[in-house]
Design a protein around this motif. Structure first.
Motif, PDB file in Angstrom:
ATOM      1  N   ARG A 150      41.995  41.600  33.468  1.00 46.88           N
ATOM      2  CA  ARG A 150      42.611  42.741  34.142  1.00 46.88           C
ATOM      3  C   ARG A 150      42.227  42.619  35.607  1.00 46.88           C
ATOM      4  O   ARG A 150      41.047  42.636  35.952  1.00 46.88           O
ATOM      5  CB  ARG A 150      42.116  44.067  33.561  1.00 46.88           C
ATOM      6  CG  ARG A 150      42.662  45.269  34.321  1.00 46.88           C
ATOM      7  CD  ARG A 150      42.364  46.578  33.615  1.00 46.88           C
ATOM      8  NE  ARG A 150      40.958  46.940  33.622  1.00 46.88           N
ATOM      9  CZ  ARG A 150      40.480  48.124  33.207  1.00 46.88           C
ATOM     10  NH1 ARG A 150      41.323  49.040  32.739  1.00 46.88           N
ATOM     11  NH2 ARG A 150      39.192  48.374  33.220  1.00 46.88           N
ATOM     12  N   MET A 151      43.211  42.460  36.457  1.00 52.55           N
ATOM     13  CA  MET A 151      42.963  42.317  37.884  1.00 52.55           C
ATOM     14  C   MET A 151      43.019  43.683  38.558  1.00 52.55           C
ATOM     15  O   MET A 151      43.283  44.696  37.921  1.00 52.55           O
ATOM     16  CB  MET A 151      43.987  41.378  38.519  1.00 52.55           C
ATOM     17  CG  MET A 151      45.424  41.878  38.476  1.00 52.55           C
ATOM     18  SD  MET A 151      46.152  41.967  36.831  1.00 52.55           S
ATOM     19  CE  MET A 151      46.163  40.238  36.398  1.00 52.55           C
ATOM     20  N   LYS A 152      42.784  43.720  39.839  1.00 48.59           N
ATOM     21  CA  LYS A 152      42.965  44.966  40.581  1.00 48.59           C
ATOM     22  C   LYS A 152      44.456  45.254  40.713  1.00 48.59           C
ATOM     23  O   LYS A 152      45.301  44.380  40.540  1.00 48.59           O
ATOM     24  CB  LYS A 152      42.291  44.861  41.946  1.00 48.59           C
ATOM     25  CG  LYS A 152      40.759  44.857  41.863  1.00 48.59           C
ATOM     26  CD  LYS A 152      40.124  44.683  43.226  1.00 48.59           C
ATOM     27  CE  LYS A 152      38.619  44.861  43.143  1.00 48.59           C
ATOM     28  NZ  LYS A 152      37.962  43.873  42.256  1.00 48.59           N
ATOM     29  N   CYS A 153      44.762  46.506  41.031  1.00 45.36           N
ATOM     30  CA  CYS A 153      46.157  46.953  41.013  1.00 45.36           C
ATOM     31  C   CYS A 153      46.907  46.531  42.275  1.00 45.36           C
ATOM     32  O   CYS A 153      46.359  45.869  43.163  1.00 45.36           O
ATOM     33  CB  CYS A 153      46.211  48.462  40.825  1.00 45.36           C
ATOM     34  SG  CYS A 153      45.627  49.422  42.235  1.00 45.36           S
ATOM     35  N   MET A 154      48.156  46.950  42.370  1.00 44.90           N
ATOM     36  CA  MET A 154      49.015  46.569  43.483  1.00 44.90           C
ATOM     37  C   MET A 154      49.039  47.605  44.610  1.00 44.90           C
ATOM     38  O   MET A 154      49.918  47.543  45.476  1.00 44.90           O
ATOM     39  CB  MET A 154      50.437  46.313  42.985  1.00 44.90           C
ATOM     40  CG  MET A 154      50.584  44.977  42.260  1.00 44.90           C
ATOM     41  SD  MET A 154      50.119  43.595  43.307  1.00 44.90           S
ATOM     42  CE  MET A 154      51.215  42.337  42.722  1.00 44.90           C
ATOM     43  N   GLU A 155      48.091  48.537  44.601  1.00 43.39           N
ATOM     44  CA  GLU A 155      48.008  49.478  45.718  1.00 43.39           C
ATOM     45  C   GLU A 155      47.427  48.764  46.937  1.00 43.39           C
ATOM     46  O   GLU A 155      46.648  47.814  46.814  1.00 43.39           O
ATOM     47  CB  GLU A 155      47.165  50.685  45.322  1.00 43.39           C
ATOM     48  CG  GLU A 155      47.829  51.531  44.247  1.00 43.39           C
ATOM     49  CD  GLU A 155      47.014  52.745  43.848  1.00 43.39           C
ATOM     50  OE1 GLU A 155      45.885  52.906  44.378  1.00 43.39           O
ATOM     51  OE2 GLU A 155      47.485  53.518  42.995  1.00 43.39           O
ATOM     52  N   SER A 156      47.774  49.245  48.132  1.00 44.52           N
ATOM     53  CA  SER A 156      47.511  48.504  49.363  1.00 44.52           C
ATOM     54  C   SER A 156      46.038  48.179  49.586  1.00 44.52           C
ATOM     55  O   SER A 156      45.700  47.101  50.077  1.00 44.52           O
ATOM     56  CB  SER A 156      48.048  49.293  50.566  1.00 44.52           C
ATOM     57  OG  SER A 156      47.438  50.575  50.641  1.00 44.52           O
ATOM     58  N   ALA A 157      45.127  49.089  49.210  1.00 42.52           N
ATOM     59  CA  ALA A 157      43.709  48.895  49.513  1.00 42.52           C
ATOM     60  C   ALA A 157      43.107  47.686  48.789  1.00 42.52           C
ATOM     61  O   ALA A 157      42.151  47.077  49.287  1.00 42.52           O
ATOM     62  CB  ALA A 157      42.929  50.155  49.166  1.00 42.52           C
ATOM     63  N   VAL A 158      43.636  47.355  47.618  1.00 42.70           N
ATOM     64  CA  VAL A 158      43.038  46.273  46.820  1.00 42.70           C
ATOM     65  C   VAL A 158      44.053  45.193  46.433  1.00 42.70           C
ATOM     66  O   VAL A 158      43.734  44.285  45.682  1.00 42.70           O
ATOM     67  CB  VAL A 158      42.391  46.845  45.532  1.00 42.70           C
ATOM     68  CG1 VAL A 158      41.215  47.747  45.867  1.00 42.70           C
ATOM     69  CG2 VAL A 158      43.415  47.599  44.681  1.00 42.70           C
TER      70      VAL A 158
END
Length: 429
Positions: A150-158
């Motif tokens: 499970r990777m980090k999400c597609m929100e800008s911060a990450v």
């Protein structure tokens, strides 16, 4: 044989042909959007292990810890059955199967978790290490049937970090021999369909870079925000996300605690049986029906640790939540601790063993047109065969006992469970 009735019609063949022509686009759309269940095995649970903790011994360690918990808190079938409320006739069988499962295949689906906790070079190192360990596990047959990250999400911060970790992990797999068949990726905290599309573009780019077949990489979508269920315009976002995945979505996973917190549910009431959870999963279930995308329940954060009394209470809770989910056709869930997997398997095994004889006899009667006290339709035959196949896949049922009761082969069960589009309607007419 009596005289056959004369059959007359009033409409020219051109009428039927014209109607079929007018619905050709709809026919194609039905085939594209609703191909039905893929017929592959669905794991009964997913275990999440932090990337910096995951190692070559993780799966065996979880199994050993689960067995040790049984030895300490339920050393015999009678104790285990009393804690969970298992029927006497199931106690020995379920307990024996649970112990055998923990020794043979303690985890069915494992996700190395990179969503929270760290970043930078440390995450690079752990993602590359995870790729090597996963590859070695499949090579030496110690792997879970399904494994991935499970990777980090597609929100800008990450976003950049999530893209990089995905690249590092997948590149590592390719360097160590290629992508395993059981590979699964999980995209968390998806809020807009465009984030799903962006992840599709990332996977497409990776496939092109390595000469892989288009569509080789699929992924699960984690539903953890209210916006993932209901968009600002009132539409069901999750249905649009499945479409945005362009055929790559394999599952929808409910995130119990993030979703509950998003709605303002107090921490003490955040659970998979909260009305807010039921609403979200019902929408997910309807959106996924017929698409080939599976739905997974979430987890409980009540851990079976400490005194025997507390472990028994936690087991009772987890067992009840799992049985509740199975009755609602959520055949997968999350387990957060080794102490959860004995009750995961106990609930799953009891669910199938309680009903397999009735299901098998009903399916046999349907297959042989023998009738009986229940009149089943093709759709019910599909459900009955799917039920038996799930029981066989996880180890709740044995092939010999199912064969004996149904008179059907495994191939027969699979044919009933995954009919081609139109078969159910045509058979019912």
């Amino acid at each position: 044989m009596g005289q056959q009735e004369k059959v007359s019609t009033s409409l020219a063949g051109a009428v039927s042909e014209g109607i079929s022509a007018s619905l050709a686009t709809v026919d194609a759309e039905l085939d594209r959007r609703y191909p039905g269940d893929p017929g592959t095995r669905q794991p009964v649970h997913t275990v999440y292990v932090p990337g910096d903790v995951f190692d070559a011994g993780t799966i065996r360690s979880w199994g050993d810890q689960a067995l040790a918990a049984l030895d300490e808190h339920a050393p015999d079938a009678a104790t285990f059955a009393r804690v969970l409320g298992l029927a006497d006739e199931l106690a020995e069988d379920v307990y024996g199967r649970v112990r055998a499962k923990l020794e043979r295949e303690p985890i069915e689906d494992l996700r190395v978790d990179f969503e929270d906790g760290y970043g930078g070079m440390e995450e690079d190192h752990d993602a590359a290490r995870a790729a090597r360990i996963v590859t070695e596990a499949y090579a030496d047959l110690s792997a879970a049937p399904y494994m991935g990250i499970r990777m980090k999400c597609m929100e800008s911060a990450v976003r950049d970090r999530g893209i990089r970790t995905t690249d590092v992990f997948l590149t590592g797999l390719m360097e160590h021999g290629g992508l395993p068949d059981g590979l699964v990726l999980t995209l968390p905290k998806v809020t807009y369909p465009e984030q799903v599309t962006a992840f599709v573009r990332l996977l497409e780019a990776f496939e092109k870079a390595h000469g892989l077949d288009e569509g080789r990489l699929g992924f699960e979508i984690q539903i953890e925000t209210s916006q993932a269920i209901l968009a600002a315009d009132g539409t069901a976002t999750v249905a649009r996300m499945i479409d945005a995945a362009e055929g790559r979505a394999t599952g929808l996973h409910y995130g119990t605690f993030d979703y509950s917190a998003c709605l303002g549910v107090s921490a003490a009431y955040q659970a998979s049986d909260h009305p807010a959870a039921d609403h979200a999963k019902a929408i997910m279930q309807v959106a996924a029906a017929g698409t080939g995308v599976r739905v997974s329940d979430g987890s409980t954060n009540v851990l079976p640790v400490g005194s025997t009394a507390h472990v028994h209470e936690a087991w009772k809770l987890h067992y009840g939540l799992t049985r509740r989910a199975l009755a609602r056709a959520y055949y997968q869930g999350w387990d957060m601790h080794p102490g959860h997997i004995p009750t995961r398997y106990a609930a799953v095994f009891a669910f199938y063993r309680e009903g397999y004889e009735t299901a098998a006899k009903r399916l046999s009667a349907y297959a042989n047109h023998a009738g009986g006290d229940v009149m089943d339709e093709p759709a019910t035959a599909k459900a009955l065969s799917s039920y038996l196949l799930r029981g066989l896949q996880c180890g709740a049922l044995d092939t010999a006992e199912v064969d004996a009761l149904t008179g059907l082969t495994r191939a027969d069960l699979e044919r009933f469970a995954a009919p081609r589009r139109g078969d159910l309607t045509a058979t019912a007419q």
